[in-house]
Design an enzyme around this catalytic site. Structure first.
Site, short mmCIF file in Angstrom:
data_model
loop_
_atom_site.label_atom_id
_atom_site.label_comp_id
_atom_site.label_asym_id
_atom_site.label_seq_id
_atom_site.Cartn_x
_atom_site.Cartn_y
_atom_site.Cartn_z
N GLU A 297 0.75 -1.13 -0.03
CA GLU A 297 -0.08 0.04 0.00
C GLU A 297 0.92 1.28 0.03
OE1 GLU A 297 -2.28 1.00 3.37
OE2 GLU A 297 -3.96 1.56 2.08
N ALA A 432 2.15 -0.17 10.95
CA ALA A 432 1.59 -1.65 10.95
C ALA A 432 0.97 -1.39 9.45
CB ALA A 432 0.73 -2.09 11.82
N GLU A 468 -5.85 -2.32 13.03
CA GLU A 468 -5.68 -3.13 11.70
C GLU A 468 -6.75 -4.18 11.48
OE1 GLU A 468 -3.46 -2.10 9.71
OE2 GLU A 468 -2.35 -0.78 11.04
ZN LIG Z 1 -4.89 1.98 8.49
#
Ligand SMILES: [Zn+2]
Length: 1036
Positions: A297, A432, A468
């Site tokens: 990402e 994360a 997350e």
């Molecule tokens: Zn996020």
């Protein structure tokens, strides 16, 4: 994704300058002004500068609907309609031209119109002639140096010199992926990998080209096979580096509805940075071990395999990984089988994935150990880390299992995979990453040892896991269609961090943390350099930049306001409905509002209200005036900007801003804030409003209960005095968050000239009676900021007086603190904040005790002699002399406890010894004993100290090229580095220096929003000092 560092997160950026490839040219039309009519429709976001400019230029680079429009607008704007066109595109263009001719001229009947038309033709011809006779020059993306063919105006050239058949950043929709068969063989000795991918693609229309992403991959073979046949055919590949795209020419063309398999074989190096398929290393029994992990990402899947790397191109994935026997491999799904393929190599085959976006694909090859637990609903949850850290994984496992159950219940949708892995990766840029079924973490946000970590470490780890896990539904199951709505992912996951933890781990008391999150978002959002939540982005840098405080923290803040207004039940039902309506699909912001509106009992147009918060930059200040005679409250709203109107009339807030504000308030007649019946609501939809009070003799009103609304309040007239009086006489009449809100709003209003700094400081006087964490933390933050600025302007005597004022107010409280871990989380947090501030300001008693404890630790080398909540303070005092600093460095190098190492590093970075500071920065940059991922934190810490701030800025200037090689341009660490290392400047000469440096960059650094934010902060600092330095001297 969870951004990098938590305790000292940067205020993040956004500016008004686009990453245009035309930076050398002036704007054609400046549509970058703020919106004029509100509320806006979602498709009206073109007031954002980058899209507006491109629409005007129309050079086929971005948002136009199809090829024809590209040609049409380009030709129209550049007067090229009548020039030669390439024969390859003649038919296409002739069609455009014909259409334009018949629609534009022939159908017009009046003579006047014909005359106007003729005039236009003459103008166009004249421009065409001028352009035609320009000496062998045309306007290409690189400037004026290519041969003059209209082809390069629209379609770029591929690396081999041929025309690349797609001109835009965003991929065409003509061919879409259905399934990927991906096979990878990373070699952790040679540091490269070999891959092959078979992509099943479906033609949505007839086409000769398949365009997809690929970056840094050496493609060695490419074939295409019709699904219905086994006859594969070699195909030619073109590559256009600037857009990180490849195009496969197909002949005969693919017909609509046909399915083909595109087979690509390739190789590449494992990345040196933190994205794509990258290598990471760690020490194990004095040996360096290598592992390979992924971070895709937002746009790095294309560096690991050719793919349609946009969130809306969802597909299924079957992944195979070849590895050596002493490694394991992990991917999104559970392993199906392992087979030996000779030469000591094994191949792991993973089960076919659910339908998902490319940025969520992940795989890891490493020597890792794990602990596991199956949930009641049958999901196997595992936590992985390097072998030496096996004893630090239990808490994460327990938290993940509990939170997974909470989310399954709250969303009322089962987690759809059979397993969920949480992996601590030694080198990791963000905090994360929510890869579906394989969440990756920085070690410090996952690993925890109860005996040595602080209570805040535990809170941070829980927050990140909660974030997350929320993404597994919000983001993974339902994904934003494009990155402009990133806030849907990140705002929601940030909101759920707090919401879920309050339910699952109430003892972690995350409410104060959430309050600080909201106040932080408002601080950034009160500047001109901020941006709307839903904002136009196109290029990789622009996408990187949107991972900022607005998407995360403002997003979470407006969801809290909405939840409070709707009530928890309706909010939950709306979310459940939204997830069910769009599962495995993609959405825009309005889809969320539509789903919530559809919930029974919602008699509010949620979309109408919420778009005023998502499409406009900033937030309102609500002015409240109580008319006790008429028993009415007069209200008005305007955009709040942290700039003095009197000093800069041109920057007065745009009066067209209008929000639908769900106000909450109490009055003196029913003032018990803990009684729900006393809290009233009122929706302010206009510029002004009047509340007619039913109860008589109201003497004061208080708005924005618990600061849960994303707005600030300015009380006019007697109300202000009444509230201040009450605060001083009986502060417990207000909740702790309301008290923190009073302090915050006063200082914020003072920064805009709506209150004097003296009035803001007066508000802190009541605090001798204050014991609560939230208001004290807020006051110390506001006073500390003034102290830092004054100190760095060389006004050391005044800085000393500010320090004395802080000790006058909080001295008793500081002296009453014990050096222990006793109490609730809130009490423990208050203790560590107070003692850290006290020792930081050289409070005698504090420094003495910290020094004694440090000496004890040095002698025993046993961490358990220190109260774990206070080690940051103790290390910082200990590091003040060379011997102490060196001892901490030794311990840093020998310990396997990331939570402690991070505190040691911050203590070392507070040093006033130039040699030590410079060593730390370079050691981290070069990835020596200190990992490069720590560099933003080191620079941020050094920037706050008088001794370090100039070194930190010099370091950034001298190493800029290296920094943007290590971290992506526009990425969170780069944003943080820019803002943190310049935010202490408050002089015109520093402003000039920072501006000149970024202007001089040859990369796109000067165009980053973070740079605009940094410059604005310095300007605000200058303005604040000019206005208030004298007042401060008089008052203190
Ligand atoms: Zn996020």
């Amino acid at each position: 994704m969870e951004p990098g560092f938590h305790s000292e997160q940067a205020q993040l950026p956004r500016n008004m300058i686009e990453n245009s490839m035309f930076e050398e040219e002036p704007d054609v039309v400046d549509l970058a002004k703020e919106p004029h009519l509100h509320p806006l429709e979602p498709d009206e976001v073109e007031y954002e500068p980058r899209s507006s400019r491109l629409l005007v230029r129309g050079l086929g680079e971005h948002d136009l609907e199809d090829d024809e429009e590209d040609y049409e607008s380009s030709a129209r704007l550049l007067g090229m309609s009548f020039m030669n066109r390439s024969s390859n595109h003649r038919n296409n263009l002739t069609g455009v031209y014909n259409r334009e001719t018949s629609g534009g001229l022939c159908s017009l009947s009046s003579a006047r119109t014909v005359l106007v038309g003729a005039f236009v033709v003459v103008i166009i011809l004249s421009i065409a002639m001028v352009v035609y006779f320009l000496p062998k020059c045309t306007f290409t993306k690189e400037g004026c140096h290519k041969k003059n063919t209209t082809l390069t105006l629209i379609y770029p050239l591929a690396t081999n010199g041929q025309v690349f058949p797609w001109p835009k950043n965003r991929l065409p929709n003509a061919v879409v992926p259905v399934h990927y068969d991906l096979s990878l063989h990373p070699n952790l000795t040679t540091m490269n990998f070999i891959g092959s991918v078979q992509i099943t693609v479906l033609a949505k229309e007839d086409t000769n080209n398949i365009t997809l992403h690929s970056f840094g991959l050496k493609i060695t073979k490419a074939t295409i096979t019709p699904k219905a046949s086994s006859q594969s055919k070699d195909v030619q590949i073109l590559e256009y580096l600037q857009h990180q795209q490849i195009a496969i020419k197909v002949n005969p063309k693919l017909l609509k509805g046909e399915t083909h398999i595109l087979n690509l074989e390739y190789s590449a190096n494992l990345s040196d940075g933190f994205s794509g398929f990258y290598k990471s290393s760690y020490q194990d029994k004095n040996k360096t071990r290598i592992l390979a992990a992924t971070q895709f990402e937002p746009a790095s899947a294309r560096s690991a395999f050719p793919c349609f790397d946009e969130p809306a191109f969802k597909a299924t994935f079957s992944i195979k990984i070849i590895r050596e026997a002493d490694h394991i491999s992990l991917s999104n799904m559970q392993k199906d089988s392992t087979t030996s393929i000779g030469n000591g190599l094994l191949q792991d085959t993973f089960v076919k994935s659910v339908k998902m976006s490319t940025y969520l694909v992940a795989f890891i090859v490493a020597e890792l150990k794990s602990v596991s637990q199956e949930t009641a609903s049958g999901t196997l949850v595992s936590v992985y880390a390097v072998p030496d850290k096996m004893d630090q994984m239990r808490y994460a496992l327990e938290a993940a299992v509990k939170l997974l159950k909470f989310y399954e219940d709250f969303f009322n949708i089962s987690y759809p995979l059979k397993k969920l892995d949480l992996v601590a990766v030694p080198d990791f840029e963000a905090g994360a990453m929510e890869n579906w079924g394989l969440i990756t973490f920085r070690e410090i946000t996952l690993l925890y040892r109860e005996e040595t970590a602080s209570i805040l470490d535990k809170q941070i780890i829980s927050v990140v896991i909660a974030h997350e896990l929320a993404h597994q539904w919000f983001g993974n199951l339902v994904t934003m269609e494009w990155w402009n709505d990133l806030w849907l992912n990140e705002g929601f996951a940030t909101f759920m961090e707090f919401f879920s933890l309050e339910k699952v781990f109430p003892e972690l008391q995350v409410a104060d943390r959430f309050l600080r999150t909201r106040l932080k978002a408002m601080e950034k959002d009160s500047m001109n350099s901020s941006h709307p939540l839903s904002t136009s982005v196109e290029t990789a840098e622009q996408i990187e930049e949107i991972f900022d405080s607005i998407s995360y923290e403002k997003g979470a803040s407006i969801l809290l306001m909405l939840k409070d207004f709707l009530g928890e039940t309706v909010f939950q039902q709306g979310i459940e409905r939204y997830l069910n309506e769009h599962k495995y699909g993609n959405t825009k912001t309005e889809d969320l509002w539509n789903s919530i509106t559809k919930v029974k009992n919602v008699d509010l147009d949620v979309k109408e209200m919420m778009k005023t918060w998502t499409l406009q930059t900033g937030f309102p200040v609500v002015t409240v005036k109580l008319d006790t005679t008429a028993n009415k409250i007069h209200l008005s709203q305007e955009r709040f900007l942290r700039i003095s109107i009197s000093q800069d009339p041109s920057s007065s807030p745009d009066s067209s801003y209008l929000w639908h504000i769900p106000l909450t308030y109490i009055t003196s007649n029913c003032s018990n804030y803990s009684q729900p019946k006393c809290i009233k609501t009122w929706l302010l939809k206009n510029k002004t409003g009047t509340i007619h009070l039913k109860e008589p003799n109201v003497t004061w009103v208080k708005f924005n209960m618990n600061m849960n609304g994303y707005y600030i309040v300015h009380y006019e007239g007697n109300t202000s005095k009444e509230l201040l009086g009450l605060l001083q006489n009986n502060h417990l009449a207000f909740s702790d968050h309301d008290r923190a809100g009073f302090i915050n709003n006063a200082f914020v209003l003072a920064s805009a000239g709506k209150l004097s700094v003296r009035q803001a400081l007066s508000m802190t006087k009541y605090m001798k009676n204050e014991n609560s964490t939230a208001p004290i933390t807020e006051a110390l933050f506001q006073l500390g900021r003034i102290y830092w600025l004054v100190q760095k302007r060389g006004s050391l005597q005044l800085a000393g007086r500010i320090k004395k004022y802080i000790f006058d107010i909080f001295g008793d409280l500081i002296n009453n603190q014990t050096w222990s871990n006793n109490g609730s989380l809130s009490e423990r947090q208050l203790r560590s904040t107070l003692l850290d501030v006290a020792c930081g300001y050289n409070h005698d008693n504090c420094v003495q005790i910290a020094q004694e404890l440090f000496t004890e630790w040095k002698q025993t080398k046993n961490l358990s002699v220190l109260p774990s909540d206070l080690t940051t303070t103790i290390y910082s005092v200990g590091a003040r002399d060379v011997k102490g600093w060196t001892f901490i460095l030794q311990m840093y190098n020998s310990l396997q406890l990331e939570t402690e190492k991070s505190k040691m590093l911050r203590a070392m970075a507070k040093s006033s010894n130039a040699q030590q500071l410079i060593w730390l920065m370079y050691e981290s940059l070069q990835h020596g004993t200190i990992r490069t991922q720590e560099l933003p934190s080191i620079l941020a810490t050094a920037s706050r100290s008088l001794a370090g701030y100039l070194f930190a800025w010099d370091f950034v200037k001298e190493n800029w090229d290296n920094l943007v090689k290590k971290f992506h341009l526009g990425s969170f660490p780069i944003q943080a580095i820019i803002v943190e290392t310049t935010s202490q400047f408050s002089t015109k000469s520093h402003l000039f220096e920072v501006q000149t440096f970024f202007d001089s960059l040859t990369d796109k650094g000067s165009q980053l929003r973070a740079v605009q934010e940094a410059l604005e902060i310095i300007q605000l600092n200058i303005q604040w000092m000019d206005k208030n330095l004298k007042n401060l001297k008089m008052w203190l």
